[in-house]
Design a protein around this motif. Sequence first.
Motif, PDB file in Angstrom:
ATOM      1  N   ARG A  66       0.831  -1.208   0.000  1.00  0.00           N
ATOM      2  CA  ARG A  66       0.000   0.000   0.000  1.00  0.00           C
ATOM      3  C   ARG A  66       0.864   1.256   0.000  1.00  0.00           C
ATOM      4  O   ARG A  66       0.593   2.207  -0.743  1.00  0.00           O
ATOM      5  CB  ARG A  66      -0.956  -0.011   1.191  1.00  0.00           C
ATOM      6  N   TYR A  69       2.471   1.714  -3.489  1.00  0.00           N
ATOM      7  CA  TYR A  69       1.586   2.301  -4.485  1.00  0.00           C
ATOM      8  C   TYR A  69       1.256   3.755  -4.156  1.00  0.00           C
ATOM      9  O   TYR A  69       1.013   4.562  -5.057  1.00  0.00           O
ATOM     10  CB  TYR A  69       0.333   1.440  -4.661  1.00  0.00           C
ATOM     11  N   SER A  73       2.049   6.884  -6.735  1.00  0.00           N
ATOM     12  CA  SER A  73       1.083   7.928  -7.101  1.00  0.00           C
ATOM     13  C   SER A  73       1.643   9.318  -6.806  1.00  0.00           C
ATOM     14  O   SER A  73       1.395  10.263  -7.562  1.00  0.00           O
ATOM     15  CB  SER A  73      -0.263   7.705  -6.413  1.00  0.00           C
ATOM     16  N   SER A 111      -4.656   4.782  -1.899  1.00  0.00           N
ATOM     17  CA  SER A 111      -3.718   3.649  -1.943  1.00  0.00           C
ATOM     18  C   SER A 111      -3.446   3.085  -0.559  1.00  0.00           C
ATOM     19  O   SER A 111      -3.133   1.901  -0.415  1.00  0.00           O
ATOM     20  CB  SER A 111      -2.392   4.093  -2.575  1.00  0.00           C
ATOM     21  N   LEU A 117      -7.457  -0.331  -2.821  1.00  0.00           N
ATOM     22  CA  LEU A 117      -6.631  -0.599  -4.003  1.00  0.00           C
ATOM     23  C   LEU A 117      -6.063  -2.013  -3.951  1.00  0.00           C
ATOM     24  O   LEU A 117      -6.092  -2.736  -4.934  1.00  0.00           O
ATOM     25  CB  LEU A 117      -5.485   0.413  -4.104  1.00  0.00           C
ATOM     26  N   ILE A 118      -5.566  -2.395  -2.799  1.00  0.00           N
ATOM     27  CA  ILE A 118      -4.904  -3.691  -2.645  1.00  0.00           C
ATOM     28  C   ILE A 118      -5.716  -4.557  -1.692  1.00  0.00           C
ATOM     29  O   ILE A 118      -5.948  -4.180  -0.542  1.00  0.00           O
ATOM     30  CB  ILE A 118      -3.458  -3.496  -2.142  1.00  0.00           C
ATOM     31  N   PHE A 133      -5.410  -6.953  -6.452  1.00  0.00           N
ATOM     32  CA  PHE A 133      -5.994  -5.620  -6.484  1.00  0.00           C
ATOM     33  C   PHE A 133      -7.504  -5.656  -6.401  1.00  0.00           C
ATOM     34  O   PHE A 133      -8.148  -6.616  -6.797  1.00  0.00           O
ATOM     35  CB  PHE A 133      -5.585  -4.901  -7.780  1.00  0.00           C
ATOM     36  N   SER A 134      -8.063  -4.564  -5.902  1.00  0.00           N
ATOM     37  CA  SER A 134      -9.500  -4.321  -5.894  1.00  0.00           C
ATOM     38  C   SER A 134      -9.794  -3.464  -7.119  1.00  0.00           C
ATOM     39  O   SER A 134      -9.356  -2.320  -7.203  1.00  0.00           O
ATOM     40  CB  SER A 134      -9.892  -3.602  -4.603  1.00  0.00           C
ATOM     41  N   TYR A 135     -10.514  -4.019  -8.080  1.00  0.00           N
ATOM     42  CA  TYR A 135     -10.545  -3.431  -9.417  1.00  0.00           C
ATOM     43  C   TYR A 135     -11.243  -2.095  -9.610  1.00  0.00           C
ATOM     44  O   TYR A 135     -10.777  -1.319 -10.434  1.00  0.00           O
ATOM     45  CB  TYR A 135     -11.022  -4.472 -10.436  1.00  0.00           C
ATOM     46  N   TYR A 138      -8.539   0.258  -8.666  1.00  0.00           N
ATOM     47  CA  TYR A 138      -7.351  -0.064  -9.437  1.00  0.00           C
ATOM     48  C   TYR A 138      -7.459   0.492 -10.858  1.00  0.00           C
ATOM     49  O   TYR A 138      -6.481   0.994 -11.412  1.00  0.00           O
ATOM     50  CB  TYR A 138      -7.117  -1.570  -9.451  1.00  0.00           C
ATOM     51  N   TYR A 141      -6.717   4.051 -10.696  1.00  0.00           N
ATOM     52  CA  TYR A 141      -5.275   4.187 -10.455  1.00  0.00           C
ATOM     53  C   TYR A 141      -4.496   4.009 -11.757  1.00  0.00           C
ATOM     54  O   TYR A 141      -3.576   4.763 -12.047  1.00  0.00           O
ATOM     55  CB  TYR A 141      -4.844   3.154  -9.409  1.00  0.00           C
ATOM     56  N   ILE A 142      -4.888   3.029 -12.566  1.00  0.00           N
ATOM     57  CA  ILE A 142      -4.225   2.777 -13.852  1.00  0.00           C
ATOM     58  C   ILE A 142      -4.376   3.994 -14.777  1.00  0.00           C
ATOM     59  O   ILE A 142      -3.413   4.410 -15.418  1.00  0.00           O
ATOM     60  CB  ILE A 142      -4.790   1.512 -14.533  1.00  0.00           C
TER      61      ILE A 142
END
Length: 145
Positions: A66, A69, A73, A111, A117-118, A133-135, A138, A141-142
């Motif tokens: 966490r 990430y 960011s 994050s 996120l995770i 990941f929690s989509y 996520y 985030y992408i």
Amino acid sequence: MDIINILIAIVGTINILLGFLVYLRSRKYSVNRSFLLIAIAISLWCFTMFFFRMASDAHIAEIWARVLYMAASLLVGLFVPFGFLFPKGKFDGTKKKIFVFSSILVLSVGSLIPGLLIKGVDIVNNGENIIHFSYPFYLLYIVYI
């Protein structure tokens, strides 16, 4: 400790030293302060990657993931003001600043929130740990990255 972790630690150390070297040469320039922040974010990313890779407990690895990430960011978000400052020397516009810094804040804090996120981490012996990941977050985030 493997060679990859040694190299990650060296790169993180060199980045923080370089950031402070540039900043200390001329503190008055915004671009130098911005570069220092990027160097700190790179170093944070490196050192959290180091600890994530060293973790042998899934719960500890998830915490490091966490933070890892969050550091990524920060790094991406800090490149935007630097990109404006480097050629021009200024980062103008209140709306632009609010958008950039609120994006950094939302993604960085998001994050760190467990499960947002995770979802978890699997420890892999003699390999790289696997992050789950929690989509919904996520995908955001992408797009941000």
